[in-house]
Design a protein around this motif. Sequence first.
Motif, PDB file in Angstrom:
ATOM      1  N   ASN A  85       0.939  -1.216   0.087  1.00 11.13           N
ATOM      2  CA  ASN A  85      -0.054  -0.007   0.102  1.00 11.13           C
ATOM      3  C   ASN A  85       0.924   1.414   0.017  1.00 11.13           C
ATOM      4  O   ASN A  85       0.307   2.488   0.353  1.00 11.13           O
ATOM      5  CB  ASN A  85      -1.076   0.192   1.152  1.00 11.13           C
ATOM      6  CG  ASN A  85      -0.141  -0.102   2.477  1.00 11.13           C
ATOM      7  OD1 ASN A  85       1.010  -0.021   2.422  1.00 11.13           O
ATOM      8  ND2 ASN A  85      -0.803  -0.293   3.712  1.00 11.13           N
ATOM      9  N   TYR A  86       2.106   1.073  -0.386  1.00 10.24           N
ATOM     10  CA  TYR A  86       3.006   2.144  -0.478  1.00 10.24           C
ATOM     11  C   TYR A  86       3.255   2.648   0.951  1.00 10.24           C
ATOM     12  O   TYR A  86       4.586   3.242   1.106  1.00 10.24           O
ATOM     13  CB  TYR A  86       2.506   3.407  -1.573  1.00 10.24           C
ATOM     14  CG  TYR A  86       1.691   2.996  -2.761  1.00 10.24           C
ATOM     15  CD1 TYR A  86       2.132   2.016  -3.442  1.00 10.24           C
ATOM     16  CD2 TYR A  86       0.535   3.806  -2.887  1.00 10.24           C
ATOM     17  CE1 TYR A  86       1.686   1.390  -4.616  1.00 10.24           C
ATOM     18  CE2 TYR A  86      -0.011   2.986  -4.076  1.00 10.24           C
ATOM     19  CZ  TYR A  86       0.299   2.137  -4.760  1.00 10.24           C
ATOM     20  OH  TYR A  86      -0.294   1.408  -5.909  1.00 10.24           O
ATOM     21  N   ALA A  87       2.348   3.030   1.700  1.00  9.73           N
ATOM     22  CA  ALA A  87       2.890   3.753   3.121  1.00  9.73           C
ATOM     23  C   ALA A  87       3.446   4.961   3.232  1.00  9.73           C
ATOM     24  O   ALA A  87       4.411   5.113   3.752  1.00  9.73           O
ATOM     25  CB  ALA A  87       3.271   2.526   4.006  1.00  9.73           C
ATOM     26  N   LEU A  88       3.155   5.914   1.916  1.00 13.64           N
ATOM     27  CA  LEU A  88       3.791   7.087   1.778  1.00 13.64           C
ATOM     28  C   LEU A  88       3.050   8.015   2.951  1.00 13.64           C
ATOM     29  O   LEU A  88       1.757   7.974   3.277  1.00 13.64           O
ATOM     30  CB  LEU A  88       3.698   7.763   0.457  1.00 13.64           C
ATOM     31  CG  LEU A  88       4.320   6.837  -0.461  1.00 13.64           C
ATOM     32  CD1 LEU A  88       4.167   7.643  -1.941  1.00 13.64           C
ATOM     33  CD2 LEU A  88       6.021   6.926  -0.484  1.00 13.64           C
ATOM     34  N   PHE A  89       3.782   9.103   3.358  1.00 16.30           N
ATOM     35  CA  PHE A  89       3.104  10.299   4.159  1.00 16.30           C
ATOM     36  C   PHE A  89       2.515  11.091   3.169  1.00 16.30           C
ATOM     37  O   PHE A  89       2.951  11.664   2.526  1.00 16.30           O
ATOM     38  CB  PHE A  89       4.226  10.798   4.928  1.00 16.30           C
ATOM     39  CG  PHE A  89       4.994  10.109   5.860  1.00 16.30           C
ATOM     40  CD1 PHE A  89       4.731   9.671   7.125  1.00 16.30           C
ATOM     41  CD2 PHE A  89       6.320   9.768   5.527  1.00 16.30           C
ATOM     42  CE1 PHE A  89       5.449   8.732   7.718  1.00 16.30           C
ATOM     43  CE2 PHE A  89       7.365   9.217   6.359  1.00 16.30           C
ATOM     44  CZ  PHE A  89       6.571   8.575   7.248  1.00 16.30           C
ATOM     45  N   PRO A 133       1.709  12.675  -2.660  1.00 17.36           N
ATOM     46  CA  PRO A 133       1.331  11.181  -3.219  1.00 17.36           C
ATOM     47  C   PRO A 133       0.055  11.536  -4.116  1.00 17.36           C
ATOM     48  O   PRO A 133      -0.026  10.881  -5.026  1.00 17.36           O
ATOM     49  CB  PRO A 133       1.195  10.491  -2.028  1.00 17.36           C
ATOM     50  CG  PRO A 133       2.277  11.213  -1.222  1.00 17.36           C
ATOM     51  CD  PRO A 133       2.444  12.806  -1.329  1.00 17.36           C
ATOM     52  N   SER A 134      -0.860  12.297  -3.552  1.00 11.99           N
ATOM     53  CA  SER A 134      -2.145  12.324  -4.096  1.00 11.99           C
ATOM     54  C   SER A 134      -1.977  12.824  -5.602  1.00 11.99           C
ATOM     55  O   SER A 134      -2.834  12.678  -6.369  1.00 11.99           O
ATOM     56  CB  SER A 134      -3.224  13.101  -3.642  1.00 11.99           C
ATOM     57  OG  SER A 134      -2.517  14.465  -3.286  1.00 11.99           O
ATOM     58  N   GLN A 135      -1.356  13.497  -6.044  1.00 11.05           N
ATOM     59  CA  GLN A 135      -0.805  13.954  -7.442  1.00 11.05           C
ATOM     60  C   GLN A 135       0.005  12.905  -8.412  1.00 11.05           C
ATOM     61  O   GLN A 135       0.578  13.345  -9.405  1.00 11.05           O
ATOM     62  CB  GLN A 135      -0.032  15.173  -7.278  1.00 11.05           C
ATOM     63  CG  GLN A 135      -0.573  16.233  -6.629  1.00 11.05           C
ATOM     64  CD  GLN A 135      -0.060  17.743  -6.352  1.00 11.05           C
ATOM     65  OE1 GLN A 135       1.204  17.503  -5.922  1.00 11.05           O
ATOM     66  NE2 GLN A 135      -0.644  18.491  -6.707  1.00 11.05           N
ATOM     67  N   LEU A 136       0.278  11.842  -7.726  1.00 10.48           N
ATOM     68  CA  LEU A 136       1.157  10.848  -8.584  1.00 10.48           C
ATOM     69  C   LEU A 136       0.117   9.602  -8.750  1.00 10.48           C
ATOM     70  O   LEU A 136      -0.782   9.311  -7.999  1.00 10.48           O
ATOM     71  CB  LEU A 136       2.196  10.235  -7.576  1.00 10.48           C
ATOM     72  CG  LEU A 136       3.354  11.433  -7.388  1.00 10.48           C
ATOM     73  CD1 LEU A 136       4.175  10.900  -6.266  1.00 10.48           C
ATOM     74  CD2 LEU A 136       3.945  11.772  -8.745  1.00 10.48           C
ATOM     75  N   SER A 137       0.386   9.020  -9.669  1.00  8.50           N
ATOM     76  CA  SER A 137      -0.389   7.557 -10.039  1.00  8.50           C
ATOM     77  C   SER A 137       0.187   6.178  -9.207  1.00  8.50           C
ATOM     78  O   SER A 137       1.264   6.687  -8.473  1.00  8.50           O
ATOM     79  CB  SER A 137      -0.052   6.907 -11.530  1.00  8.50           C
ATOM     80  OG  SER A 137       1.329   6.619 -11.593  1.00  8.50           O
ATOM     81  N   GLY A 138      -0.420   5.236  -9.000  1.00  9.35           N
ATOM     82  CA  GLY A 138      -0.107   4.193  -8.154  1.00  9.35           C
ATOM     83  C   GLY A 138       1.149   3.804  -8.417  1.00  9.35           C
ATOM     84  O   GLY A 138       2.069   3.499  -7.454  1.00  9.35           O
ATOM     85  N   GLY A 139       1.515   3.618  -9.697  1.00  9.59           N
ATOM     86  CA  GLY A 139       2.957   3.230 -10.173  1.00  9.59           C
ATOM     87  C   GLY A 139       4.053   4.084  -9.712  1.00  9.59           C
ATOM     88  O   GLY A 139       5.094   3.859  -9.145  1.00  9.59           O
ATOM     89  N   VAL A 144       8.294   5.973  -5.542  1.00 11.92           N
ATOM     90  CA  VAL A 144       8.623   6.925  -4.492  1.00 11.92           C
ATOM     91  C   VAL A 144       8.945   5.913  -3.236  1.00 11.92           C
ATOM     92  O   VAL A 144      10.113   6.276  -2.577  1.00 11.92           O
ATOM     93  CB  VAL A 144       7.480   7.999  -4.067  1.00 11.92           C
ATOM     94  CG1 VAL A 144       7.999   8.661  -2.807  1.00 11.92           C
ATOM     95  CG2 VAL A 144       7.453   9.038  -5.342  1.00 11.92           C
ATOM     96  N   ALA A 145       7.987   4.867  -2.830  1.00 11.72           N
ATOM     97  CA  ALA A 145       8.406   4.172  -1.706  1.00 11.72           C
ATOM     98  C   ALA A 145       9.834   3.535  -2.110  1.00 11.72           C
ATOM     99  O   ALA A 145      10.482   3.213  -1.044  1.00 11.72           O
ATOM    100  CB  ALA A 145       7.023   3.258  -1.666  1.00 11.72           C
ATOM    101  N   LEU A 146       9.925   2.899  -3.250  1.00 13.63           N
ATOM    102  CA  LEU A 146      11.298   2.339  -3.488  1.00 13.63           C
ATOM    103  C   LEU A 146      12.400   3.110  -3.342  1.00 13.63           C
ATOM    104  O   LEU A 146      13.422   2.951  -2.795  1.00 13.63           O
ATOM    105  CB  LEU A 146      11.417   1.798  -5.118  1.00 13.63           C
ATOM    106  CG  LEU A 146      10.493   0.600  -5.234  1.00 13.63           C
ATOM    107  CD1 LEU A 146      10.090   0.318  -7.013  1.00 13.63           C
ATOM    108  CD2 LEU A 146      11.093  -0.836  -4.923  1.00 13.63           C
ATOM    109  N   ALA A 147      12.427   4.401  -3.739  1.00 16.69           N
ATOM    110  CA  ALA A 147      13.485   5.406  -3.555  1.00 16.69           C
ATOM    111  C   ALA A 147      13.724   5.669  -2.160  1.00 16.69           C
ATOM    112  O   ALA A 147      14.781   5.564  -1.661  1.00 16.69           O
ATOM    113  CB  ALA A 147      13.099   6.705  -4.237  1.00 16.69           C
ATOM    114  N   ARG A 148      12.728   5.697  -1.353  1.00 14.57           N
ATOM    115  CA  ARG A 148      12.603   6.111   0.196  1.00 14.57           C
ATOM    116  C   ARG A 148      13.454   4.771   0.685  1.00 14.57           C
ATOM    117  O   ARG A 148      14.015   4.950   1.815  1.00 14.57           O
ATOM    118  CB  ARG A 148      11.135   6.166   0.563  1.00 14.57           C
ATOM    119  CG  ARG A 148      11.518   6.803   2.246  1.00 14.57           C
ATOM    120  CD  ARG A 148       9.944   6.820   2.662  1.00 14.57           C
ATOM    121  NE  ARG A 148       8.929   5.627   2.543  1.00 14.57           N
ATOM    122  CZ  ARG A 148       7.798   5.665   3.162  1.00 14.57           C
ATOM    123  NH1 ARG A 148       7.195   6.828   3.528  1.00 14.57           N
ATOM    124  NH2 ARG A 148       7.027   4.608   2.843  1.00 14.57           N
TER     125      ARG A 148
END
Length: 353
Positions: A85-89, A133-139, A144-148
């Motif tokens: 679920n990405y778990a981004l802030f 995050p809301s301005q980005l697609s799921g992919g 971003v989650a991978l980069a983090r």
Amino acid sequence: GARIEAEALTKIFRGAAGPAVDGVDLAIHAGEFMTLLGPSGSGKTTTLNMIAGFEEVTSGRILLDGSDLVRLPSYRRNLGMVFQNYALFPHMTAADNIAFPLRQRKVGKKEIARRVGDALELVHLGEHGNRLPSQLSGGQQQRVALARAVVFAPRALLLDEPLGALDKKLRESLQLEIARLHRELGITFVFVTHDQEEALALSDRIAVFRNGRIEQVGTPAELYETPASHFVATFLGDSNIFTGQVRGGLVDTGWCELHARAAADTDGTGPVALVVRPERLRLGKPGGPGANVLSATVTHVVYQGAFRRVFVRFDGGVTGQIRDTATGEGRTVAAGERVEVHWAADAGILVPD
Ligand code: ADP
Ligand code: MG
């Protein structure tokens, strides 16, 4: 990359009837892409969470480059983690999300800016650092989650069904991205999925989980070509399964007798399953002796472009499928047609049932 070893790793949740993870032994080589594959509820996430330090270990050990992790808190293990679920802030930009683990580690401002820039480039999001995050697609969010997860140069990256929320096309393109990241970073990846195609496509080795235990560990080709059990054979790839007993060097199914490589070695040892992959079956009569031949009725045919899946019911009632790559005139079969199916004795794999 780090070497990760689990020894008799066990997790029993409070009040649970049985262990969620039941004495798992697994040695993951430094720099390896290891996939934990299994059906839902088989203990993959719990195993990964114990490695990450998000879940307490009931018993057993986890070693990172030979030293015991079990009493080390999660943030000191220096492992990257990516979730389905990405778990981004949500209130932070992509760049701030990626900077977060560096701020936690008290990295200097300039160094943070440089490393966040590099991490954004690494996942091909150089232009998107200022987006929420809301301005980005799921992919894009998963990138971003991978980069983090890799920005702080972790010793290993743990990924729990990271592509599970994405549609098929996006999933396949991110699979390629994850394979590229693994090549470029050279660190150990532990990747959880229930998707066998994804596991076959990405992994150096796969550990097949069932009911909290590992059923088999091997390369994709080893698991596909020499599954150790009926479960592994049916979980990875399509197969025809003939169950029975070995008697007099033949597999006696109760309705036919089949030749199989090394059948004599398992004579009288108990129930067996003969596994034959669909691409090893042929339609028609065999060219020479020593092959297995069964009569069958075609139940349906599925056109797949480069090949057809021919589904049949053998005369003993067992269903099966043939991958028919023959093209051109005169070789098509249709539902209802009577056919002969053959395969060489050494095309089948004998496993305990
Ligand atoms: P997987 O990731 O392979 O789907 P899990 O590791 O999530 O499997 O779950 C393994 C088993 O442990 C399941 O039976 C699940 O219901 C149980 N389980 C997982 N988390 C908890 C928990 N927090 N409390 C109790 N049981 C749990
Ligand atoms: Mg899970």
